[in-house]
Design an enzyme around this catalytic site. Structure first.
Site, PDB file in Angstrom:
ATOM      1  N   GLY A  12       7.349   1.131   2.004  1.00 12.07           N
ATOM      2  CA  GLY A  12       7.829  -0.083   1.677  1.00 12.07           C
ATOM      3  C   GLY A  12       6.696  -1.541   1.851  1.00 12.07           C
ATOM      4  N   SER A  13       5.522  -1.126   1.822  1.00 14.24           N
ATOM      5  CA  SER A  13       4.345  -1.836   2.101  1.00 14.24           C
ATOM      6  C   SER A  13       4.352  -3.190   0.669  1.00 14.24           C
ATOM      7  CB  SER A  13       2.827  -1.624   2.180  1.00 14.24           C
ATOM      8  OG  SER A  13       2.691  -0.818   1.039  1.00 14.24           O
ATOM      9  N   ILE A  92      14.150   7.314 -13.149  1.00 19.20           N
ATOM     10  CA  ILE A  92      15.344   6.226 -13.523  1.00 19.20           C
ATOM     11  C   ILE A  92      16.179   6.952 -14.651  1.00 19.20           C
ATOM     12  CG2 ILE A  92      15.644   3.993 -14.259  1.00 19.20           C
ATOM     13  CD1 ILE A  92      14.551   4.068 -11.515  1.00 19.20           C
ATOM     14  N   HIS A 108       1.978   1.605 -10.151  1.00 20.56           N
ATOM     15  CA  HIS A 108       1.269   2.968 -10.206  1.00 20.56           C
ATOM     16  C   HIS A 108       0.108   2.738  -9.582  1.00 20.56           C
ATOM     17  CE1 HIS A 108       0.642   7.241 -10.920  1.00 20.56           C
ATOM     18  NE2 HIS A 108      -0.663   6.889 -11.638  1.00 20.56           N
ATOM     19  N   ASP A 149       5.358   7.034 -15.979  1.00 21.12           N
ATOM     20  CA  ASP A 149       4.102   6.268 -16.091  1.00 21.12           C
ATOM     21  C   ASP A 149       3.557   6.179 -17.544  1.00 21.12           C
ATOM     22  OD1 ASP A 149       4.065   6.471 -13.325  1.00 21.12           O
ATOM     23  OD2 ASP A 149       3.055   8.484 -13.130  1.00 21.12           O
ATOM     24  N   GLU A 178      -2.669  -3.703  -5.097  1.00 21.28           N
ATOM     25  CA  GLU A 178      -1.366  -3.731  -5.156  1.00 21.28           C
ATOM     26  C   GLU A 178      -0.539  -4.714  -4.604  1.00 21.28           C
ATOM     27  OE1 GLU A 178       0.702   0.277  -4.625  1.00 21.28           O
ATOM     28  OE2 GLU A 178      -1.061   1.227  -4.945  1.00 21.28           O
TER      29      GLU A 178
HETATM   30  C1  GRF Z   1       2.169   2.667  -3.920  1.00 17.23           C
HETATM   31  O1  GRF Z   1       0.741   3.232  -4.203  1.00 17.23           O
HETATM   32  C2  GRF Z   1       2.613   2.555  -5.353  1.00 17.23           C
HETATM   33  O2  GRF Z   1       1.609   2.195  -6.139  1.00 17.23           O
HETATM   34  C3  GRF Z   1       3.072   3.766  -5.800  1.00 17.23           C
HETATM   35  O3  GRF Z   1       3.941   4.130  -4.285  1.00 17.23           O
HETATM   36  C4  GRF Z   1       3.071   3.642  -3.244  1.00 17.23           C
HETATM   37  C5  GRF Z   1       4.358   2.904  -2.572  1.00 17.23           C
HETATM   38  O4  GRF Z   1       3.703   2.451  -1.574  1.00 17.23           O
HETATM   39  N1  GRF Z   1       4.257   4.062  -6.619  1.00 17.23           N
HETATM   40  P1  GRF Z   1       4.663   1.455  -0.499  1.00 17.23           P
HETATM   41  O5  GRF Z   1       6.026   2.285  -0.069  1.00 17.23           O
HETATM   42  O6  GRF Z   1       4.936   0.126  -1.175  1.00 17.23           O
HETATM   43  O7  GRF Z   1       3.969   1.121   0.745  1.00 17.23           O
END
Ligand code: GRF
Length: 204
Positions: A12-13, A92, A108, A149, A178
């Site tokens: 969940g970062s 989904i 992604h 993707d 991200e």
């Molecule tokens: C991230 O690297 C995102 O790109 C991928 O899954 C990971 C999720 O990380 N789809 P987090 O749960 O948001 O920390």
């Protein structure tokens, strides 16, 4: 208020990054609901701490879980503007994609259309990037369609990985990007700056 549904499966970062941009006023939106396929994960812990409504979606009937059909009703009732997949590992279903055409985005951790598709998640992605010896990597935010993707690319960010020594190092560099890219793309949706013309995405 622009309402988000954030779908998660683990750490969940990215959810936290969205929440913190909302808190500091740089993202004018509300996390209306968090959806997960797993009850026992950090992201759901965070949602509970913050008092954000959350739903566990499952195909099997469990006391705490909802079906995708029930979830669609819930999302409609709550007038969700955008569904954000932030580390959601399940496919989904097409009924949800049809209801929310061009309103579901995914992040992604590589530069699509390379290093995507089934099985390309988590450290697998960064291992493939590392082994290919490419010199740049970075996150992609794209629309979600029926294929993993595969939807139109909305935005990307790149980082030099020419001197990294491990996939884990790439993962750290990309994750940092991200946390900036995803809230910034969401903000552009809020400002109605995302346009699709002739099957290409333009950001005003
Ligand atoms: C991230 O690297 C995102 O790109 C991928 O899954 C990971 C999720 O990380 N789809 P987090 O749960 O948001 O920390």
């Amino acid at each position: 208020m622009f309402k988000l549904a954030v779908f998660v499966s683990g750490r969940g970062s990215n959810l936290l990054a969205i929440a913190s941009e909302i808190k500091n006023g740089t993202l004018n939106a509300k996390i209306e609901v968090v959806v997960s396929n797993k009850e026992d994960c950090k992201a759901i812990e965070f949602a509970n701490q913050e008092g954000i409504a959350n739903f566990i979606v499952s195909s099997s009937i469990g006391s705490n879980s909802v079906s995708y059909s029930d979830l669609i009703i819930e999302l409609k009732n709550r007038k969700i503007d955008l569904i954000v997949l932030a580390g959601y590992l399940k496919k989904i279903p097409s009924e949800l994609i049809k209801e929310y055409k061009y309103k579901i985005i995914n992040i992604h951790p590589a530069l699509l259309p390379s290093f995507g598709g089934k099985g390309m998640y988590g450290i697998n992605v960064h291992k493939a990037v590392f082994q290919s010896s490419v010199k740049v990597s970075g996150p992609t935010v794209h629309f979600v369609d029926e294929i993993y993707d595969n939807g139109l690319i909305i935005d990307q960010a790149a980082v030099d990985i020419s001197s990294v020594k491990s996939p884990e190092e790439i993962s750290k560099l990309v994750l940092k990007l991200e946390h900036k890219l995803l809230p910034s793309v969401i903000s552009k949706f809020v400002q109605k700056r995302i346009n699709i013309i002739d099957n290409r995405v333009f950001i005003d």
